[in-house]
Design an enzyme around this catalytic site. Sequence first.
Site, PDB file in Angstrom:
ATOM      1  CB  SER A  64      -0.880   0.125   1.261  1.00 28.32           C
ATOM      2  OG  SER A  64      -2.069  -0.695   0.935  1.00 28.32           O
ATOM      3  CE  LYS A  67      -3.824   0.627  -1.309  1.00 29.22           C
ATOM      4  NZ  LYS A  67      -4.450   0.391  -0.048  1.00 29.22           N
ATOM      5  CE1 TYR A 191      -3.507  -1.080  -5.099  1.00 27.48           C
ATOM      6  CE2 TYR A 191      -4.165  -3.493  -4.943  1.00 27.48           C
ATOM      7  CZ  TYR A 191      -3.834  -2.246  -4.595  1.00 27.48           C
ATOM      8  OH  TYR A 191      -3.936  -2.158  -3.116  1.00 27.48           O
ATOM      9  CE1 TYR A 243      -3.785  -0.304   4.910  1.00 24.89           C
ATOM     10  CE2 TYR A 243      -2.093  -0.610   6.607  1.00 24.89           C
ATOM     11  CZ  TYR A 243      -2.522  -0.789   5.530  1.00 24.89           C
ATOM     12  OH  TYR A 243      -1.918  -1.367   4.647  1.00 24.89           O
ATOM     13  CB  VAL A 261      -0.548  -5.762   4.270  1.00 21.75           C
ATOM     14  CG1 VAL A 261      -1.802  -5.397   4.850  1.00 21.75           C
ATOM     15  CG2 VAL A 261      -0.128  -5.887   2.675  1.00 21.75           C
TER      16      VAL A 261
HETATM   17  N1  GLU Z   1      -1.622  -5.167  -2.442  1.00 20.66           N
HETATM   18  C1  GLU Z   1      -2.367  -5.272  -1.157  1.00 20.66           C
HETATM   19  C2  GLU Z   1      -3.977  -5.510  -1.254  1.00 20.66           C
HETATM   20  O1  GLU Z   1      -4.408  -4.854  -2.141  1.00 20.66           O
HETATM   21  C3  GLU Z   1      -2.044  -3.998  -0.444  1.00 20.66           C
HETATM   22  C4  GLU Z   1      -2.891  -3.803   0.807  1.00 20.66           C
HETATM   23  C5  GLU Z   1      -1.863  -3.149   1.855  1.00 20.66           C
HETATM   24  O2  GLU Z   1      -0.958  -2.925   1.917  1.00 20.66           O
HETATM   25  O3  GLU Z   1      -2.614  -2.367   2.746  1.00 20.66           O
HETATM   26  O4  GLU Z   1      -4.568  -6.014  -0.618  1.00 20.66           O
END
Ligand code: GLU
Length: 402
Positions: A64, A67, A191, A243, A261
Amino acid sequence: MRTPVPDYLTELIEGCTADADGELASYIPELANVDPAQLAVAVCTPDGTVYAAGDADAQFTIQSISKPFAYALALRDRGLDVVLDHVGVEPSGDAFNEMSVESATGRPRNPMINIGAITTHSLVGNPAIPYEARAAVLIDGLSRFAGRTLDVDEAVLESEYATRYRNVALASMARSNDFIHVEPDEAVWGYTKQCSALVTARDLAVMATTLAGGGKNPLTGEQVVPQWVCRQVLSVMMSCGMYDAAGDWLSQVGIPAKSGVSGGILGALPGQAGIGTFSPRLDRFGNSVRGVQLFERLSGDMGLHIMELPAPSIDAIGARDESEDGRPLIAVQGPVIFSTAELALRRFAEIPDDERDVVIDLRMVTTMNSVGKRMLAEGVRRLKLDGREVELLLPRADFSLT
Ligand code: GLU
């Protein structure tokens, strides 16, 4: 002498080593296989010096933390209005993988949760390019932020794509509401590839400094994205980056950040530093347990909280108030921003009416933002309109008020 900063970071790491709280993320099968004991911190300064301690060269998938960078690239490629038409900027209050959309419009709530991030991914690059090419633009963009070519962990990509159904459900919802204009499977593949880019804590620190420094990579000197993009990205990181713990984070740590994560956390303190941490065990919010500890200590010890303001800028005007030949002199010094420029303008206004010749000395100015420059230029214009002769002393030949 050796600078004490590396010793401090080593102490910081040693203070957290024993803590084995938290769980590895297991919903992406390949992520459950990592060594949970890994621990790293890296700090990158605005001029590109990187201090690191622990496993700072251990590679992990960015997840994430990609992002905010995908958001930056979408803003670069499509502009603010188009991106805002597709993804909002409000915290969702839901878990990262929820169907968090605005009830009236169906617009994904923000780019830091999966539905918004998959939508953001699909906005990067020219709208007409095939999905594989879009993923390549993403990896290239992430690499420019890091200042080196990043690889992709194909095993993690395959493992996550094989279990992609929840993300495909999110993408399908965004597709049916017309916020994604490509096939859901393709958007999710791209993604997922973006999330599988391999980075180190050291890379995260450099990527963060690129954001914190207005888009210029401190190692390569490349302007990766325009400055306005960084302001937008950092703002959204501040409200939505951690989060569901964004409020706690803002008050305890106070650094715009994004976690992932796989156990990384990236923090970008505007104008000051970029920080990367890595430790794979996660708390109940999905944030790295020891990463949060490292950030809390760093922020407290080094006074990095964004709300911990510097002393008021009363020293912006130098003590000397007369030139050698007796003209009134106002010497502006240090950074020129709204508050210091306002003070300078007040001093300009106090020059007695009968003084025709004045000297404005800017040789001790260190930096000037566009507002500071505009304000000083307006002050000089008004002094001249009053019929005065203004001599400007500038620090360098290439420095001007216009
Ligand atoms: N690729 C992970 C997902 O889409 C990233 C989630 C994350 O790092 O929060 O679930």
